[in-house]
Write an enzyme that holds these catalytic residues in place. Structure first.
Site, mmCIF file in Angstrom:
data_model
loop_
_atom_site.group_PDB
_atom_site.id
_atom_site.type_symbol
_atom_site.label_atom_id
_atom_site.label_comp_id
_atom_site.label_asym_id
_atom_site.label_seq_id
_atom_site.Cartn_x
_atom_site.Cartn_y
_atom_site.Cartn_z
ATOM 1 N N LYS A 249 12.832 2.641 13.769
ATOM 2 C CA LYS A 249 11.556 2.180 13.207
ATOM 3 C C LYS A 249 11.117 0.939 13.968
ATOM 4 O O LYS A 249 11.829 -0.057 14.007
ATOM 5 C CB LYS A 249 11.717 1.854 11.710
ATOM 6 C CG LYS A 249 10.499 1.139 11.100
ATOM 7 C CD LYS A 249 10.648 0.895 9.591
ATOM 8 C CE LYS A 249 9.484 0.057 9.044
ATOM 9 N NZ LYS A 249 9.609 -0.213 7.591
ATOM 10 N N ASP A 254 4.475 -5.686 9.718
ATOM 11 C CA ASP A 254 4.170 -4.896 8.533
ATOM 12 C C ASP A 254 3.457 -5.748 7.492
ATOM 13 O O ASP A 254 4.091 -6.456 6.714
ATOM 14 C CB ASP A 254 5.478 -4.312 7.950
ATOM 15 C CG ASP A 254 5.216 -3.418 6.745
ATOM 16 O OD1 ASP A 254 4.037 -3.082 6.498
ATOM 17 O OD2 ASP A 254 6.199 -3.042 6.066
ATOM 18 N N LYS A 261 0.807 -6.472 1.341
ATOM 19 C CA LYS A 261 1.934 -7.204 0.751
ATOM 20 C C LYS A 261 1.462 -8.562 0.259
ATOM 21 O O LYS A 261 0.575 -9.166 0.864
ATOM 22 C CB LYS A 261 3.008 -7.456 1.824
ATOM 23 C CG LYS A 261 3.849 -6.252 2.193
ATOM 24 C CD LYS A 261 4.889 -6.655 3.234
ATOM 25 C CE LYS A 261 5.686 -5.467 3.729
ATOM 26 N NZ LYS A 261 6.526 -4.845 2.700
ATOM 27 N N ASP A 272 10.307 -6.016 11.317
ATOM 28 C CA ASP A 272 10.225 -4.607 10.934
ATOM 29 C C ASP A 272 10.361 -3.650 12.122
ATOM 30 O O ASP A 272 10.259 -2.440 11.961
ATOM 31 C CB ASP A 272 8.914 -4.364 10.172
ATOM 32 C CG ASP A 272 9.088 -3.392 9.028
ATOM 33 O OD1 ASP A 272 10.243 -3.177 8.615
ATOM 34 O OD2 ASP A 272 8.082 -2.846 8.557
ATOM 35 N N ASP A 331 2.155 0.797 2.491
ATOM 36 C CA ASP A 331 3.281 -0.089 2.807
ATOM 37 C C ASP A 331 4.579 0.701 3.002
ATOM 38 O O ASP A 331 5.572 0.168 3.484
ATOM 39 C CB ASP A 331 3.452 -1.129 1.689
ATOM 40 C CG ASP A 331 4.328 -2.288 2.117
ATOM 41 O OD1 ASP A 331 4.611 -2.407 3.331
ATOM 42 O OD2 ASP A 331 4.731 -3.080 1.235
ATOM 43 N N ARG A 335 8.640 5.274 7.002
ATOM 44 C CA ARG A 335 9.014 6.689 6.882
ATOM 45 C C ARG A 335 7.989 7.598 7.567
ATOM 46 O O ARG A 335 8.325 8.696 7.981
ATOM 47 C CB ARG A 335 9.204 7.040 5.399
ATOM 48 C CG ARG A 335 7.992 6.845 4.551
ATOM 49 C CD ARG A 335 8.335 6.749 3.062
ATOM 50 N NE ARG A 335 9.071 5.511 2.748
ATOM 51 C CZ ARG A 335 9.503 5.170 1.541
ATOM 52 N NH1 ARG A 335 9.278 5.962 0.511
ATOM 53 N NH2 ARG A 335 10.163 4.046 1.351
HETATM 54 N N1 BES Z 1 9.293 -3.081 5.890
HETATM 55 C C1 BES Z 1 9.351 -2.824 4.503
HETATM 56 C C2 BES Z 1 10.770 -2.919 3.944
HETATM 57 C C3 BES Z 1 11.404 -4.289 3.950
HETATM 58 C C4 BES Z 1 11.255 -5.121 2.856
HETATM 59 C C5 BES Z 1 12.190 -4.694 4.987
HETATM 60 C C6 BES Z 1 11.869 -6.355 2.843
HETATM 61 C C7 BES Z 1 12.812 -5.939 4.988
HETATM 62 C C8 BES Z 1 12.645 -6.763 3.907
HETATM 63 C C9 BES Z 1 8.829 -1.417 4.205
HETATM 64 O O1 BES Z 1 7.883 -0.925 5.060
HETATM 65 C C10 BES Z 1 8.223 -1.462 2.835
HETATM 66 O O2 BES Z 1 7.324 -2.217 2.635
HETATM 67 N N2 BES Z 1 8.739 -0.652 1.930
HETATM 68 C C11 BES Z 1 8.247 -0.607 0.602
HETATM 69 C C12 BES Z 1 8.320 0.828 0.164
HETATM 70 C C13 BES Z 1 7.592 1.089 -1.126
HETATM 71 C C14 BES Z 1 6.110 0.837 -0.978
HETATM 72 C C15 BES Z 1 7.852 2.521 -1.541
HETATM 73 C C16 BES Z 1 9.141 -1.491 -0.251
HETATM 74 O O3 BES Z 1 10.341 -1.544 -0.033
HETATM 75 O O4 BES Z 1 8.606 -2.152 -1.157
HETATM 76 ZN ZN ZN Z 2 7.973 -1.680 7.009
HETATM 77 ZN ZN ZN Z 3 5.884 -1.520 4.555
#
Ligand code: BES
Ligand code: ZN
Ligand code: ZN
Length: 491
Positions: A249, A254, A261, A272, A331, A335
């Site tokens: 990834k 992000d 966010k 990220d 967000d 995936r």
């Molecule tokens: N890049 C984030 C995940 C992340 C969060 C990495 C904190 C490192 C530290 C990812 O893209 C994300 O935002 N995931 C969401 C998924 C949700 C919307 C289903 C998350 O984890 O809140």
């Molecule tokens: Zn991310």
């Molecule tokens: Zn994200």
């Protein structure tokens, strides 16, 4: 960036004020300085190391005056026979003794494996990211000499150099701020890093991605004025019998996209792209080490931004393997870009696919900052666990419960990328989603390709103090696990 040259010698050096001699505290000599090497260095039985403040705990480095203005460093936490502890002990020295021009390890080692672990830890730990600091650099070029009568093969020292460069180069990329690191500049960094390695690099730009049906990368990248890229790196040594695919990834930033966010969660999202940096530096090291495994790495690079051209929550995209996804949360973008990468990787029918991603905040909540979440097929998971153990990196096997599959159902598309309002099992949902994009073992097979997924949202970044060979900030973890997977697959 840290610079060091590592050597082995059997005779004691000429010490001066720029040198540090590292001796290990053991149960025996933590009480009194009776160890022969300490006496040779001028410490006598009268010195009570306890009163000097020396502790035999890991990360403890007590400095006492040595001959000719040198410094003797009493290193705690050294455990004969425990390679992980030895690696971290070496790292503590590499991390803390930046001001010396020469470091000598005067530590009794049992064998070459211990020597490798000590030097590997030292080299990986001797790191400082100062590219954006003006003025005096903290790290001076450092020579490191292991004093030993053991026979150390030149290949062992080469390996230390290759592994530590791979880890440092990963940290450097991850630490680079997103105003300088975006998909196309990431490609520029790739081209710099692969110099001299026997790899072929193919870059798909936004036009090729659109034409090739990479709806995940296009959909995530279209909110940014800096378009997405997919980088494929291939290392194909003669006589290789095993085909390994690594998918990373690479979200260079992000923001969350239109599902923006909150400010505090956005900070740090330059990390990220750690998965992409990890698989990139792993394949470079695999090539430099001449591991006999046909390895291909796929870097899924995009910047996730909100704008008038961004994907909206509710939009439907079509991924490389033809499946449609309703983007319920922009967000959950990792995936989507990985879906394209995994589908493309599957087209070459590899024996094993391993993806690495800072995929979910839930990973961090469940496992903290030192363990990666590991999901996938049992045999693949076991391979990753075995390699991680050998590399001294931490991963924990997580389930992919069937009940979560139905939460992925969309009213209008083949699936949705997130279950809005339901955060239960967030890390597991990520794994279950990715599984949908793993192809079959051959054109007419009903079995899917062996696959493992490493969610490294927590351990990608050490937001606490440094420890062992891990600095504060980008850890560079799992590069060595991936290299070890390749090495173990060559056997
Ligand atoms: N890049 C984030 C995940 C992340 C969060 C990495 C904190 C490192 C530290 C990812 O893209 C994300 O935002 N995931 C969401 C998924 C949700 C919307 C289903 C998350 O984890 O809140
Ligand atoms: Zn991310
Ligand atoms: Zn994200």
């Amino acid at each position: 960036m840290a610079k060091h040259s590592i050597k082995v010698a059997s005779v004691a050096p000429k010490l001066n004020k720029d040198s540090a001699v590292v001796v290990a505290l053991t149960e025996k000599n933590s009480k009194l300085a009776v160890a022969e090497n300490l006496i040779a260095l001028g410490l006598t039985a009268e010195h009570d190391l306890g009163k000097l403040g020396a502790k035999n705990s890991s990360d403890s480095t007590t400095r006492v005056p040595g001959p000719n203005g040198s410094v003797i460093v009493l290193l705690g936490g050294f455990e004969s026979g425990n390679l992980d502890a030895i690696r971290h002990a070496g790292g503590t020295i590499g991390r803390n003794l930046n001001e010396f021009r020469q470091v000598y390890f005067d530590i009794a080692l049992r064998n070459e494996d211990e020597a490798q672990a000590l030097l590997e830890g030292y080299a990986i730990g001797h790191y400082n990211y100062d590219s954006y600091k003006t003025g005096v650099k903290k790290v001076v070029p450092q020579g490191c000499t292991l004093l030993t009568k053991l026979k150390i093969k030149p290949a062992t020292l080469t390996r230390v150099e290759i592994l530590s460069s791979a880890v440092h180069d990963t940290r450097n990329l991850v630490s680079m701020p997103a105003n300088d690191l975006y998909p196309q500049s990431f490609v520029t960094e790739v081209n710099k890093l692969v110099r001299g390695a026997k790899l072929t690099v193919t870059v798909l730009d936004e036009k090729k991605l659109a034409a090739g049906g990479f709806g995940g990368l296009v959909g995530v990248g279209k909110g940014s004025i800096r378009p997405p890229r997919l980088v494929k790196l291939e290392y194909k040594p003669a006589g290789a019998k095993f085909k390994l695919a690594l998918v990373g990834k690479g979200i260079t930033y992000d923001t969350g996209g239109l599902s923006l966010k909150p400010a505090a969660s956005m900070l740090g999202m330059k990390y990220d792209m750690t998965g992409a940096a990890t698989v990139l530096n792993a394949i470079i090291a695999i090539a430099r080490l001449k591991v006999k495994v046909h390895t291909t790495a796929y870097l899924c690079l995009a910047e996730n931004m909100p704008s008038g051209t961004a994907t909206r929550p509710g939009d439907v995209i079509k991924v490389r393997n033809g499946k449609t996804v309703e983007v319920t949360n922009t967000d959950a973008e990792g995936r989507l870009v990985l879906a394209d990468g995994l589908a493309l990787a599957s087209e070459a029918y590899p024996d094993l696919i391993v993806d690495v991603a800072t995929l979910t905040g839930a990973q961090r909540i469940a496992l903290g900052a030192r363990y990666a979440g590991l999901m996938g097929d049992e045999s693949a998971v076991n391979k990753v666990l075995k390699a991680a153990k050998a590399a001294g990196e931490l991963a924990w096997h997580m389930p992919m419960p069937d009940e979560l599959r139905s939460l992925m159902n969309s009213d209008i598309a083949d699936m949705q990328n997130a279950k809005v309002g339901n955060t239960a099992g967030g890390m597991l949902f990520g794994g279950i989603f990715l599984r949908e994009f793993i192809g079959k073992r051959s054109a007419n097979s009903s079995q899917t390709i062996d696959w493992a997924h490493l969610d490294i949202a927590g351990p990608a970044d050490n937001d606490g103090a440094g420890y062992g060979y891990i600095p504060k900030g980008a850890s560079g973890s799992y590069v060595r696990t991936l290299i070890t997977i390749a090495e173990q697959s060559a056997k």
